[in-house]
Write a protein that holds these residues in place. Structure first.
Motif, PDB file in Angstrom:
ATOM      1  N   GLY A 138     -14.167   6.837   6.503  1.00  0.00           N
ATOM      2  CA  GLY A 138     -12.877   7.370   6.932  1.00  0.00           C
ATOM      3  C   GLY A 138     -11.689   6.658   6.319  1.00  0.00           C
ATOM      4  N   LEU A 139     -11.927   5.721   5.408  1.00  0.00           N
ATOM      5  CA  LEU A 139     -10.852   4.981   4.749  1.00  0.00           C
ATOM      6  C   LEU A 139     -10.573   5.568   3.375  1.00  0.00           C
ATOM      7  CD1 LEU A 139     -11.921   1.295   5.598  1.00  0.00           C
ATOM      8  CD2 LEU A 139     -10.151   2.671   6.721  1.00  0.00           C
ATOM      9  N   GLY A 140      -9.343   5.433   2.932  1.00  0.00           N
ATOM     10  CA  GLY A 140      -8.963   5.842   1.587  1.00  0.00           C
ATOM     11  C   GLY A 140      -8.553   4.643   0.759  1.00  0.00           C
ATOM     12  N   LEU A 141      -8.281   4.870  -0.513  1.00  0.00           N
ATOM     13  CA  LEU A 141      -7.937   3.769  -1.419  1.00  0.00           C
ATOM     14  C   LEU A 141      -6.689   3.027  -0.951  1.00  0.00           C
ATOM     15  CD1 LEU A 141      -8.522   2.273  -4.081  1.00  0.00           C
ATOM     16  CD2 LEU A 141      -7.120   3.984  -5.264  1.00  0.00           C
ATOM     17  N   LEU A 142      -5.700   3.766  -0.459  1.00  0.00           N
ATOM     18  CA  LEU A 142      -4.453   3.136  -0.023  1.00  0.00           C
ATOM     19  C   LEU A 142      -4.628   2.291   1.233  1.00  0.00           C
ATOM     20  CD1 LEU A 142      -1.842   5.972  -0.672  1.00  0.00           C
ATOM     21  CD2 LEU A 142      -2.361   3.974  -2.077  1.00  0.00           C
ATOM     22  N   ASP A 143      -5.734   2.491   1.946  1.00  0.00           N
ATOM     23  CA  ASP A 143      -5.990   1.654   3.111  1.00  0.00           C
ATOM     24  C   ASP A 143      -6.402   0.243   2.699  1.00  0.00           C
ATOM     25  OD1 ASP A 143      -5.538   3.635   5.139  1.00  0.00           O
ATOM     26  OD2 ASP A 143      -7.422   4.568   4.528  1.00  0.00           O
ATOM     27  N   TYR A 144      -7.019   0.127   1.549  1.00  0.00           N
ATOM     28  CA  TYR A 144      -7.436  -1.186   1.054  1.00  0.00           C
ATOM     29  C   TYR A 144      -6.284  -1.937   0.381  1.00  0.00           C
ATOM     30  CZ  TYR A 144     -12.353   0.057   1.787  1.00  0.00           C
ATOM     31  OH  TYR A 144     -13.563   0.398   2.341  1.00  0.00           O
ATOM     32  N   ILE A 145      -5.389  -1.193  -0.234  1.00  0.00           N
ATOM     33  CA  ILE A 145      -4.304  -1.800  -1.013  1.00  0.00           C
ATOM     34  C   ILE A 145      -3.051  -1.904  -0.155  1.00  0.00           C
ATOM     35  CG2 ILE A 145      -2.925  -1.637  -3.119  1.00  0.00           C
ATOM     36  CD1 ILE A 145      -5.934  -2.047  -3.552  1.00  0.00           C
ATOM     37  N   ASN A 146      -2.398  -3.057  -0.222  1.00  0.00           N
ATOM     38  CA  ASN A 146      -1.129  -3.262   0.483  1.00  0.00           C
ATOM     39  C   ASN A 146      -0.021  -2.632  -0.355  1.00  0.00           C
ATOM     40  OD1 ASN A 146       1.057  -4.109   1.952  1.00  0.00           O
ATOM     41  ND2 ASN A 146       0.469  -6.271   2.004  1.00  0.00           N
ATOM     42  N   SER A 147       0.009  -1.303  -0.338  1.00  0.00           N
ATOM     43  CA  SER A 147       0.890  -0.566  -1.247  1.00  0.00           C
ATOM     44  C   SER A 147       2.363  -0.864  -0.991  1.00  0.00           C
ATOM     45  CB  SER A 147       0.630   0.940  -1.129  1.00  0.00           C
ATOM     46  OG  SER A 147       0.770   1.365   0.220  1.00  0.00           O
ATOM     47  N   THR A 148       2.731  -1.043   0.271  1.00  0.00           N
ATOM     48  CA  THR A 148       4.140  -1.319   0.587  1.00  0.00           C
ATOM     49  C   THR A 148       4.605  -2.613  -0.057  1.00  0.00           C
ATOM     50  OG1 THR A 148       3.895  -0.184   2.712  1.00  0.00           O
ATOM     51  CG2 THR A 148       5.801  -1.644   2.441  1.00  0.00           C
ATOM     52  N   LYS A 149       3.816  -3.670   0.102  1.00  0.00           N
ATOM     53  CA  LYS A 149       4.170  -4.960  -0.482  1.00  0.00           C
ATOM     54  C   LYS A 149       4.125  -4.907  -1.996  1.00  0.00           C
ATOM     55  CE  LYS A 149       5.034  -9.410  -0.216  1.00  0.00           C
ATOM     56  NZ  LYS A 149       6.274  -9.950   0.334  1.00  0.00           N
ATOM     57  N   ALA A 150       3.104  -4.224  -2.554  1.00  0.00           N
ATOM     58  CA  ALA A 150       2.984  -4.136  -4.012  1.00  0.00           C
ATOM     59  C   ALA A 150       4.185  -3.415  -4.616  1.00  0.00           C
ATOM     60  CB  ALA A 150       1.683  -3.427  -4.387  1.00  0.00           C
ATOM     61  N   ILE A 151       4.588  -2.294  -3.987  1.00  0.00           N
ATOM     62  CA  ILE A 151       5.750  -1.548  -4.487  1.00  0.00           C
ATOM     63  C   ILE A 151       7.017  -2.398  -4.375  1.00  0.00           C
ATOM     64  CG2 ILE A 151       7.241   0.432  -4.024  1.00  0.00           C
ATOM     65  CD1 ILE A 151       4.703   1.960  -3.182  1.00  0.00           C
ATOM     66  N   LYS A 152       7.138  -3.137  -3.276  1.00  0.00           N
ATOM     67  CA  LYS A 152       8.304  -4.011  -3.093  1.00  0.00           C
ATOM     68  C   LYS A 152       8.375  -5.059  -4.200  1.00  0.00           C
ATOM     69  CE  LYS A 152      10.368  -7.251   0.212  1.00  0.00           C
ATOM     70  NZ  LYS A 152      10.195  -7.951   1.509  1.00  0.00           N
ATOM     71  N   ILE A 153       7.221  -5.633  -4.547  1.00  0.00           N
ATOM     72  CA  ILE A 153       7.191  -6.657  -5.602  1.00  0.00           C
ATOM     73  C   ILE A 153       7.574  -6.053  -6.943  1.00  0.00           C
ATOM     74  CG2 ILE A 153       5.660  -8.173  -6.915  1.00  0.00           C
ATOM     75  CD1 ILE A 153       4.115  -8.637  -4.305  1.00  0.00           C
ATOM     76  N   VAL A 154       6.975  -4.895  -7.263  1.00  0.00           N
ATOM     77  CA  VAL A 154       7.244  -4.254  -8.556  1.00  0.00           C
ATOM     78  C   VAL A 154       8.709  -3.850  -8.659  1.00  0.00           C
ATOM     79  CG1 VAL A 154       6.735  -2.261 -10.004  1.00  0.00           C
ATOM     80  CG2 VAL A 154       4.878  -3.472  -8.856  1.00  0.00           C
TER      81      VAL A 154
END
Length: 759
Positions: A138-154
């Protein structure tokens, strides 16, 4: 994966941490050394000592940044300890390989961008493997990745490029308006106030904003500093302004030098605080994961949710890492190569440009030229005259005391350091790992832009250089993600066999890069031979010019002889090697010509009434290079296109032509080396013999064309080579004629080079 293999990976992570510190500092030393080195604020050893102290101090401020490697890019609670170790090992292998590659080519890249996208690539690889194995989770790729923090860093990194350039340009423009290029006089009146502001800004961002990341400060001390920040700032401004004014009035000290040195310390400190995570954050996260897992009953299957919390950082480990960074800073030769790129792009005066012009840089320069022309048209003329007068650079060839002139002055150096350290330290306080490379590079480019260092003679080359470096940054992100993604898959599927193969590949690439860099250093040393650091004595400068021409003739003679043989044998690889040397010889020639311009300016200022045509060396050298370049390129292109090779008769004729042209080049080279007149009539006779020989062989070629044994392309190349040899021989003899007139014989010989009738 067994516990034993996990132990091996942890040990490898620690070893790679040491190696990553070495290649990382090699890349990032440019960030805090260039302003002080480029402006010659102090002797090199003093600058290095101050930077070293700054690094050791800064590592103790980096505790907060360590959290980025543990939980900034992915959610550790969804991964087991072995899975995290695979991610971290893939990251370290990729990071060492990537940074060493960029260091070898002298391009400053971002250790922050590399580590972020390496973590992202490896985490995505393991996440996709887990998703494939547990499709019903029931998990997707974005559940594993801290997308919010990664986007903030980039986004923070990308925004820093714009902010850094704009800040550097604006602060430098205001500073130059206040002090002008003749800043020494104005420093006496309000330099202490300006210096007080600079030191206050630097200290505020490092002490007040960076305090909460320090390992040696408790919460109570951090709270007190934050509460009394304005009082601290006011005290720093008053005290520093008073001290600087005393230095100006009593001790007659140029206060920009201590400001630059303080800024060097500050930026080295900010670099260590912000970027240490890029080098040891991943191995430390791996060690924390392994140590946490060992305390559980099932270390191989427990998830790493503990890493999402606060993990204490030991100051001793930070200081050990700082010591390794300091040692690397002192011994790394590649660090010098990376530094030269930024200094070259920011130098105030014209010089040898490393980058060529491309269409995009020309479009950008034309766009800004049109923009500033429009602004000048609508601005009041009186304002335009005032700004132009205050921003007018001071001309001059040499630095005081006969030293090589700095690439830029102390005012710009102090602005570079002040603005860069402020931006980097503020980001550190926000636990935002922006790139110190991006910030310092773009601040330096913005300041040089405001200083009009990118003049009409150099703008397109400097813009090309900036675009190349920025393009390399985007390539860093792409390469880091892809290589780390592939490495993660290899390690997961092939276990230790994959690890061993990857390590062998990494070290083979590092060895290859080392060989390349050694060759690059050798080429750079050859180019440095030609630079005239001091042009003070007219006669010695002229003598040095002919020394340089002798080395140049020797190089062309050897390359030309080898290229002829390669053409005869249709050896494409050798011809391509010498085709690459064409640009190198052109650079040598350009430097010699630049030196001649320096000598001619000296001739104009002095009372040197010699009748010799010293300036004609420029034209003779250019034609000599044109002939050499045309022969090598034509030969390389002919063989590369697999056209019909030379006929045996043509080879024999060209061998005789080759013998004559190489003999003339060698004799003139010997004359220049010995600084003595030779028998010019003898050399001229050999030239006339070569000319007659070519005329005879050209007649033979006409006969071959008529009988159709020599095709069109072959005939064109044959005529071009023979004609270029005659032209090169003529220019070489003309150089000898100039030499005999410029430098009379040591033994009292007479000039026999006049009226040789070479035409």
């Amino acid at each position: 994966m067994s516990i034993e293999i996990c132990w091996i990976i942890v040990v490898m992570l620690i070893l790679f941490a040491i190696f990553d510190l070495i290649v990382g500092v090699t890349n990032d030393a440019v960030n805090f050394l260039n302003s002080s080195i480029g402006s010659k604020a102090a002797p090199f050893r003093i600058i290095m000592m101050i930077a070293s102290i700054g690094i050791l101090t800064g590592v103790t401020f980096s505790a907060g940044m360590m959290e980025v490697a543990r939980k900034g890019i992915f959610h550790p609670e969804l991964f087991t300890m072995p899975e995290l170790l695979i991610i971290f090992l893939a990251v370290m292998l990729t990071d060492v390989l990537l940074l060493d590659l960029f260091n070898t080519h002298g391009l400053p890249t971002s250790t922050t961008v590399s580590i972020v996208f390496e973590l992202l690539g490896a985490a995505v690889a393991l996440s996709m493997i887990k998703l494939a194995a547990h499709a019903d989770s029931g998990l997707g790729l974005l559940d594993y990745i801290n997308s919010t923090k990664a986007i903030k860093i980039v986004l923070g990194i990308l925004l820093s490029i714009i902010v850094a350039f704009a800040s550097g340009a604006l602060v430098q423009f205001i500073s130059r308006l206040i002090f002008t290029f003749n800043y020494e006089k104005r420093l006496k009146y309000y330099g202490a106030l300006w210096g007080g502001v600079a030191l206050t800004v630097i200290t505020f961002f490092i002490l007040v904003k960076g305090a909460k990341g320090a390992t040696f400060m408790d919460e109570q001390m951090v709270t007190w500093i934050k509460t009394h920040s304005f009082t601290i700032m006011g005290g720093i401004f008053v005290i520093s302004a008073i001290i600087l004014q005393i230095m100006i009035s009593v001790f007659k000290i140029n206060i920009l030098k201590p400001i630059v040195l303080v800024g060097t310390f500050a930026l080295a400190m900010a670099f260590a605080a912000n970027d240490l995570v890029n080098f040891i954050g991943v191995p430390m996260a791996g060690w924390n994961a392994f140590k946490t897992a060992l305390t559980s009953s099932d270390p191989l299957n427990i998830t790493m949710g503990a890493l999402a919390g606060k993990v204490p950082t030991q100051t001793v480990l930070m200081l050990i890492a700082g010591a390794i960074m300091v040692v690397t800073l002192w011994i790394s030769r590649k660090a010098r190569t990376v530094s030269e790129t930024e200094i070259n792009l920011g130098q105030q005066d014209e010089g040898m440009e490393r980058f060529e012009s491309v269409w995009l840089s020309r479009r950008i320069v034309n766009l800004f030229h049109s923009l500033f022309t429009s602004i000048k048209a609508i601005a009041p003329p009186v304002i335009g005259r005032i700004v132009a007068r205050r921003l007018s650079p001071i001309s001059g060839d040499n630095h005081a005391g006969g030293m090589k002139k700095p690439s830029f002055d102390l005012l710009r150096a102090s602005v570079n350091l002040m603005v860069a350290s402020a931006v980097v330290s503020m980001a550190t306080s926000l636990k935002l790992p922006l790139s110190t490379t991006y910030v310092t590079f773009m601040v330096a480019m913005g300041a040089s832009f405001s200083d009009q260092a990118w003049g009409r003679e150099s703008a397109v080359y400097r813009v090309t250089g900036v675009l190349t470096v920025i393009g390399g940054w985007f390539m860093t992100a792409l390469i880091a993600f892809v290589v780390s993604f592939i490495s993660g898959n290899i390690i997961y599927h092939f276990k230790m066999y994959g690890v061993v193969c990857l390590i062998i590949f990494v070290f083979l690439m590092i060895h290859r890069n080392k060989k390349y860099h050694e060759g690059h250093e050798k080429t750079k040393e050859e180019i440095n031979i030609y630079h005239l650091e001091k042009v003070e004595d007219f006669q010695s400068s002229v003598s040095a010019t002919f020394d340089h021409i002798a080395v140049h003739l020797q190089g062309i003679r050897r390359s030309l002889g080898t290229a002829f043989d390669a053409l005869f044998q249709e050896d494409l690889e050798t011809l391509r090697t010498h085709r690459r040397k064409v640009k190198q010889f052109q650079v040598h020639s350009n430097i010699i010509i630049a030196n001649i311009f320096k000598v001619l300016r000296l001739l104009q200022r002095g009372d040197h009434k010699g009748s010799f045509n010293y300036y004609q060396i420029i034209r003779r050298l250019q034609k000599l290079n044109d002939g050499y370049r045309d022969i090598v390129i034509r030969s390389s292109r002919h063989v590369a296109n697999r056209h019909k090779g030379l006929l045996s008769a043509q080879i024999e004729e060209l061998k005789e032509i080759k013998t004559e042209i190489l003999y003339i080049l060698e004799q003139v080279q010997i004359a220049f080396n010995k600084k003595d007149i030779v028998d010019c009539n003898h050399i001229a006779a050999r030239f006339h013999y070569l000319k007659d020989l070519v005329d005879e062989y050209n007649a033979n070629q006409i006969a071959r064309i008529r009988e159709e044994s020599s095709k069109t392309r072959l005939s064109i190349m044959y005529y071009a080579i023979s004609g270029n040899c005659v032209m090169m021989a003529k220019q070489t003899v003309k150089l000898l004629e100039i030499f005999n007139e410029a430098l009379p014989s040591k033994n009292g010989g007479t000039n026999t080079c006049k009226n040789l009738h070479l035409d």
